[in-house]
Design an enzyme around this catalytic site. Structure first.
Site, PDB file in Angstrom:
ATOM      1  N   HIS A 121     -32.354  -9.252  29.211  1.00  0.00           N
ATOM      2  CA  HIS A 121     -31.420  -9.083  30.318  1.00  0.00           C
ATOM      3  C   HIS A 121     -30.132  -9.880  30.114  1.00  0.00           C
ATOM      4  O   HIS A 121     -30.118 -10.975  29.572  1.00  0.00           O
ATOM      5  CB  HIS A 121     -32.084  -9.507  31.636  1.00  0.00           C
ATOM      6  N   ASP A 122     -29.021  -9.245  30.517  1.00  0.00           N
ATOM      7  CA  ASP A 122     -27.699  -9.864  30.554  1.00  0.00           C
ATOM      8  C   ASP A 122     -27.103 -10.144  29.185  1.00  0.00           C
ATOM      9  O   ASP A 122     -26.127 -10.895  29.071  1.00  0.00           O
ATOM     10  CB  ASP A 122     -27.718 -11.148  31.397  1.00  0.00           C
ATOM     11  N   GLY A 139     -32.399 -13.674  26.729  1.00  0.00           N
ATOM     12  CA  GLY A 139     -31.457 -13.357  27.784  1.00  0.00           C
ATOM     13  C   GLY A 139     -30.116 -14.058  27.640  1.00  0.00           C
ATOM     14  O   GLY A 139     -30.009 -15.133  27.053  1.00  0.00           O
TER      15      GLY A 139
END
Length: 264
Positions: A121-122, A139
């Site tokens: 994520h991100d 992440g």
């Protein structure tokens, strides 16, 4: 003739250009948007709030847009955004963002992403990168343009990887990797600069000479980081055509993570 295989399951809410091709047994969720010319092979799952641009090639068994592997995630409408002309090979997993950061995982244009690559994520991936097989990004990792990551490269969360840098196979990055640097090891250490890659991208001998001087200041002359940055800043006066390269290096070094530091 329809380009959607009859065994594929496409949610009525999905927005697919009429030229998109979808292979057998692929599942596409209701919040997916996909641009012209993109092809999705068999047995893929594309879900979440996922936007995919034009002329991408997504190979079989990939999972794009699944919820992040983040225990804090609570079904917020975070996103995965993929640009144009990317190749995404077998068994890749790209997660959506998380609410604790930008809430977006993003991939730019013209990237070549090999099998079993994971983008947590991100993550933010730029343009013209190459990720070899089994590259794993935790992440919040930022990857700038023209980066090449060797097979089985593993990147710690919140690291940044500068433009034109290169990692050897089995590298483990715990710190930010400055532009142009070739790194190898566990943890990764700077070995040289990516001179061959720069030549292939049309860098002039003068610009390459400036990159060599950056390498010498950062890694060969025993200077503190502050003194190395002062020397690098002076290269613009000696080699005006390398001004953009010097600026990129200075910007990277001045904004490197205080927690992670840089590979030195």
């Amino acid at each position: 003739m329809s380009k959607i295989h009859p065994t594929a399951i496409i949610s009525p809410g999905a927005e697919l250009d009429s030229s998109v091709t979808v292979g057998p047994y692929t599942v596409i969720g209701p919040h997916v948007r996909m641009g012209a010319g993109t092809t999705v092979a068999s047995h893929c799952v594309i879900e979440g709030h996922t936007t995919i641009g034009r002329d991408n090639r997504i190979f079989q068994f990939s999972s794009l847009g699944a919820v992040p592997q983040d225990k804090k995630y609570n079904n917020e409408p975070c996103e995965l955004i993929i640009g144009d002309r990317n190749t995404i090979r077998e068994f890749c997993t790209f997660n959506i963002g998380s609410p604790g950061d930008r809430a977006v995982t993003s991939v730019g244009n013209d990237n070549w992403i090999m099998a079993y690559v994971h983008l947590a994520h991100d993550c933010m991936v730029g343009n013209h990168t190459i990720f070899a097989n089994n590259t794993q990004l935790a992440g919040h990792v930022v990857v700038d343009d023209w980066v090449i990551l060797g097979g089985f490269t593993v990147v710690h969360q919140f690291c940044r990887i500068g433009a034109h840098s290169f990692t050897a196979m089995n590298s483990l990055l715990f710190a930010d990797l400055p532009p142009f640097v070739m790194a190898q090891g566990q943890p990764a250490q700077a070995r040289s600069m990516n001179f061959e890659g720069l030549r292939r991208r049309g860098f002039t001998p003068e610009r390459i000479s400036a990159v060599k001087a950056m390498h010498k200041a950062l890694y060969r002359d025993g200077l503190s980081l502050a003194d190395a940055m002062a020397r690098i800043a002076g290269l613009t006066e000696k080699t005006p055509e390398a001004a953009d390269d010097v600026k990129m290096m200075m910007d990277f070094l001045s904004t490197a993570s205080p927690q992670r530091g840089i590979v030195r």
